[in-house]
Motif scaffolding. Structure first.
Motif, PDB file in Angstrom:
ATOM      1  N   TYR A 212       0.740  -1.046  -0.203  1.00 47.71           N
ATOM      2  CA  TYR A 212      -0.245  -0.263   0.218  1.00 47.71           C
ATOM      3  C   TYR A 212       0.622   1.309   0.084  1.00 47.71           C
ATOM      4  CZ  TYR A 212      -3.354   3.508   1.936  1.00 47.71           C
ATOM      5  OH  TYR A 212      -4.327   5.096   1.869  1.00 47.71           O
ATOM      6  N   TRP A 241      -1.055  -6.199   7.593  1.00 49.48           N
ATOM      7  CA  TRP A 241      -1.827  -4.217   7.597  1.00 49.48           C
ATOM      8  C   TRP A 241      -1.396  -3.825   8.687  1.00 49.48           C
ATOM      9  CZ3 TRP A 241      -3.929  -2.473   3.292  1.00 49.48           C
ATOM     10  CH2 TRP A 241      -3.892  -3.194   2.127  1.00 49.48           C
ATOM     11  N   GLN A 245      -7.666   1.049   9.662  1.00 50.97           N
ATOM     12  CA  GLN A 245      -7.921   1.587   8.331  1.00 50.97           C
ATOM     13  C   GLN A 245      -7.089   2.385   7.071  1.00 50.97           C
ATOM     14  OE1 GLN A 245     -10.461   5.022   8.888  1.00 50.97           O
ATOM     15  NE2 GLN A 245      -9.494   5.397   7.000  1.00 50.97           N
ATOM     16  N   MET A 246      -6.043   1.419   7.037  1.00 47.17           N
ATOM     17  CA  MET A 246      -5.185   1.197   6.547  1.00 47.17           C
ATOM     18  C   MET A 246      -5.926   0.254   5.055  1.00 47.17           C
ATOM     19  SD  MET A 246      -0.446   0.248   4.891  1.00 47.17           S
ATOM     20  CE  MET A 246      -0.843   1.841   6.550  1.00 47.17           C
ATOM     21  N   PHE A 248      -9.029  -0.694   4.782  1.00 48.02           N
ATOM     22  CA  PHE A 248      -9.716  -0.365   4.747  1.00 48.02           C
ATOM     23  C   PHE A 248     -10.037   0.750   3.184  1.00 48.02           C
ATOM     24  CE2 PHE A 248     -13.994   3.065   4.555  1.00 48.02           C
ATOM     25  CZ  PHE A 248     -15.169   2.293   4.358  1.00 48.02           C
ATOM     26  N   ASN A 249      -9.179   1.462   3.324  1.00 49.98           N
ATOM     27  CA  ASN A 249      -8.591   3.151   2.331  1.00 49.98           C
ATOM     28  C   ASN A 249      -8.521   1.923   1.647  1.00 49.98           C
ATOM     29  OD1 ASN A 249      -9.351   4.570   4.407  1.00 49.98           O
ATOM     30  ND2 ASN A 249      -7.418   5.361   5.120  1.00 49.98           N
ATOM     31  N   SER A 250      -7.336   0.470   1.511  1.00 53.69           N
ATOM     32  CA  SER A 250      -6.850   0.486   0.207  1.00 53.69           C
ATOM     33  C   SER A 250      -8.046  -0.925  -0.648  1.00 53.69           C
ATOM     34  CB  SER A 250      -6.068  -0.894  -0.015  1.00 53.69           C
ATOM     35  OG  SER A 250      -5.155  -0.226   1.021  1.00 53.69           O
ATOM     36  N   TYR A 252     -11.586   0.336  -0.444  1.00 50.98           N
ATOM     37  CA  TYR A 252     -12.052   0.846  -0.702  1.00 50.98           C
ATOM     38  C   TYR A 252     -11.556   2.116  -2.231  1.00 50.98           C
ATOM     39  CZ  TYR A 252     -14.934   5.280  -1.380  1.00 50.98           C
ATOM     40  OH  TYR A 252     -15.801   6.551  -1.766  1.00 50.98           O
ATOM     41  N   LEU A 253     -10.000   1.639  -2.436  1.00 52.83           N
ATOM     42  CA  LEU A 253      -9.410   2.477  -3.156  1.00 52.83           C
ATOM     43  C   LEU A 253      -9.900   1.400  -4.999  1.00 52.83           C
ATOM     44  CD1 LEU A 253      -6.995   4.371  -1.997  1.00 52.83           C
ATOM     45  CD2 LEU A 253      -8.375   5.230  -3.189  1.00 52.83           C
ATOM     46  N   LYS A 256     -12.859   1.206  -6.089  1.00 61.11           N
ATOM     47  CA  LYS A 256     -13.301   2.697  -7.154  1.00 61.11           C
ATOM     48  C   LYS A 256     -12.575   2.495  -8.380  1.00 61.11           C
ATOM     49  CE  LYS A 256     -13.366   7.915  -6.688  1.00 61.11           C
ATOM     50  NZ  LYS A 256     -13.044   8.174  -7.909  1.00 61.11           N
ATOM     51  N   TYR A 284     -17.250   1.432  11.610  1.00 57.09           N
ATOM     52  CA  TYR A 284     -17.531   1.391  10.074  1.00 57.09           C
ATOM     53  C   TYR A 284     -18.605   1.465   9.949  1.00 57.09           C
ATOM     54  CZ  TYR A 284     -12.158   1.822   9.615  1.00 57.09           C
ATOM     55  OH  TYR A 284     -10.491   1.811   9.072  1.00 57.09           O
ATOM     56  N   ARG A 287     -19.973   3.870   7.207  1.00 56.35           N
ATOM     57  CA  ARG A 287     -19.313   3.851   6.209  1.00 56.35           C
ATOM     58  C   ARG A 287     -20.287   3.013   5.335  1.00 56.35           C
ATOM     59  NH1 ARG A 287     -14.321   5.718   5.239  1.00 56.35           N
ATOM     60  NH2 ARG A 287     -15.408   6.078   2.948  1.00 56.35           N
TER      61      ARG A 287
END
Length: 583
Positions: A212, A241, A245-246, A248-250, A252-253, A256, A284, A287
């Motif tokens: 990441y 991880w 949070q990291m 989740f962000n990964s 999500y990205l 997308k 979360y 979200r």
């Protein structure tokens, strides 16, 4: 004969002894102390001179590279190298004068690292470690020096290696994480990556974290292709991880990314996993509505792409889940889905009325009532629509969108042009409307076929809001409808230069070229329009079929009509096109 006692002689002797004690004895002590401390004091002087030279190169408070000299690239500036060489000279003199002064070797090691002389730096840090075995600073610097001498893991032939060196200092892999996190917060991804890698090599499982960080670093440097590959690698490994949070962000990205690339099945898999993984997480839960909406969007596109209409029902359930979890963010996406994809006006109206009754705030109440007014107007329930708009304006006279809806409802009910213009003029008087009143007047004048007058109002509207892409489309369309095809095409081309990624412009200019008997241009622009649309579109495929057919590209026309039928199996234009071309 016995000598007589002479008091004067005795007094002289006492005075001499006292003088010796007062003068020569202290001088002797001072000389003795000088003999003992001269070398250490002179060593300290040289050490201070060296420190001054070092500070001129790396000022106090400069914490780049975590404050470690051996992490930095070696100094190339000639003036700064002269300062470092001067520091090294002073430190060597300090070492010769007092070889047990540990700090001398610590400074010497840092100086050699900055000069790029890592082997001498390692030797200096080894000596520091011998003198101060419990001080980790020297071991840390030596570890970085070893990485420079023996990349990539700092394992040298003489048995020294970076990670054992750090372990001797009592450093744990976990100790590197806060340093990495601080660098990441500063968006210094290269430094953060180094610290995470060091922690991994000392035993922590951080593979996904490192992947990441590579993604962040590559993206920051504009290498999007390799950045996306690194992000995919982080998700595929899904191990190590540094925090939730990291992860989740990964996810999500990557969801997308798959959505933007129209890899719908991959996107569906990601969003379903996220919903499953985070459904019970207090952190979360907020979200989840967004994740359900993203899933609904993806499932809608799968249905449009494949013709599997049961997926539309899955999409509906996703939008419903989002709405139930959060009225504020979920109402309008659900309503738009019901109207645009299922033509279920009854359900859309019911959702809006339920949301309005439980409205969480004033802004939501206004927006939802305004959308209800639009739906009722399109259903030709003009009196109900007008009542809704008037209710909005009674509550908030500055809500300019309601004046626009009210003007159109009166116009379409048959109240006449003047009734509509009166409402649109009220919008102009509200400064924050930014040209929307002028735009509405232009549109209604086009309906009245007053094209020249409409053009004046389009220009006024666009002067107030030149970034309104759809207004440019409508302006050019009005010219096309009026029969001024060349002027319309010119406006389309200006608009395309301004908004090169807006598919509606290519869709409309293709039709203008077709009407102007410029079929190669029409084909080029309708193909570009289809390339740009974010999801399959019935009208784009129908227009492509017509243009291909008129250009005698019957195979392409047939394919376009078939794609249209995937979206609307009962569409008469597409059915007749397939019937004509399929034989």
């Amino acid at each position: 004969m016995e000598a007589k006692f002479n008091p004067l002689i005795q007094l002289n002797r006492n005075a001499a002894g006292t003088f010796f004690k007062l003068i020569f004895l202290p001088l002797g002590v001072i000389l003795l102390l000088l003999l003992i401390f001269y070398r250490p004091l002179l060593s300290l002087y040289h050490q201070q001179q060296a420190g001054a030279s070092l500070r001129a190169v790396i000022p106090v408070g400069d914490n780049d590279y975590g404050g470690f000299a051996c992490l930095r690239p070696f100094i190339e500036d000639l003036n700064e190298r002269d300062l470092l060489l001067n520091a090294a000279t002073h430190l060597r003199k300090a070492e010769a004068l007092d070889p047990r002064q540990a700090y001398t070797f610590y400074l010497l090691g840092k100086t050699y690292c900055l000069l790029g002389d890592y082997e001498n730096a390692i030797a200096a840090f080894q000596r520091f470690g011998e003198l101060r075995p419990r001080n980790p600073a020297g071991y840390l610097e030596m570890g970085f020096a070893l990485l420079q001498v023996c990349p990539p893991n700092g394992k040298c032939a003489d048995g020294l290696n970076t990670y054992d060196t750090w372990r001797w200092a009592g450093v744990r892999a976990e100790d590197f994480i806060p340093i990495a996190e601080r660098a990441r917060e500063k968006e210094d991804y290269e430094t953060a990556l180094l610290w995470y890698q060091n922690a991994q090599r000392m035993g922590l499982e951080l593979r996904s974290t490192i992947a990441y960080l590579r993604y962040l670093h590559l993206r920051a440097n504009g290498d999007l292709d390799n950045a996306n590959k690194a992000l995919q690698s982080a998700i595929q490994m899904d191990q190590g991880w540094v925090d939730v949070q990291m992860r989740f962000n990964s996810y999500y990205l990557i969801g997308k990314l798959y959505t933007d690339q129209r890899e719908w099945k991959s996107a569906e898999k990601i969003y379903r996993k996220m919903i499953f993984d985070y459904a019970e997480s207090d952190s979360y839960r907020s979200r989840l509505p967004e994740l359900y909406r993203q899933l609904g969007y993806v499932l809608t596109n799968i249905a449009l792409q494949t013709g599997k209409w049961d997926r539309l029902e899955d999409a509906r359930q996703s939008y419903l889940s989002s709405w139930k979890l959060d009225l504020k963010s979920g109402t309008l996406p659900l309503v738009n889905f019901l109207i645009n994809n299922q033509e279920d006006v009854v359900a859309a109206e019911d959702v809006l009325r339920q949301s309005i009754a439980r409205s969480p705030d004033e802004d939501s109440w206004l927006a939802w009532n305004n959308r209800l007014g639009e739906i009722l107007r399109r259903e030709k329930r003009w009196d109900e629509s007008i009542a809704i708009y008037e209710g909005i304006l009674k509550r908030n006279p500055q809500y300019w969108m309601a004046y626009i809806g009210l003007g159109w409802a009166k116009y379409e009910r048959g109240d006449g042009l003047v009734a509509a213009l009166n409402e649109f003029q009220k919008v102009i008087e509200i400064l924050v409307s930014k040209g929307n009143g002028e735009y509405a007047i232009a549109q209604v004048l086009v309906r009245e076929k007053q094209f020249q007058e409409a053009e004046k109002w389009f220009v006024k509207a666009l002067n107030l809001n030149p970034e309104a892409r759809l207004w440019w489309v409508e302006r050019a369309n009005a010219m096309r409808i009026s029969g001024e095809l060349s002027r319309a095409i010119d406006i389309y081309l200006i608009s395309i230069e301004k908004f090169p990624d807006f598919p509606a412009l290519y869709y409309e200019i293709a039709w203008a070229y077709k009407l102007n008997s410029q079929l190669p241009e029409a084909v080029m622009y309708i193909e570009k329009a289809i390339e740009l649309i974010p999801q399959p579109n019935l009208w784009f495929y129908l227009r492509a079929g017509i243009i291909y057919e008129e250009s005698a590209q019957n195979d392409k026309a047939l394919q376009a009509y078939k794609l249209a039928l995937r979206i609307d199996p009962a569409n008469e234009i597409a059915l007749k096109g397939v019937e004509r071309l399929g034989n």
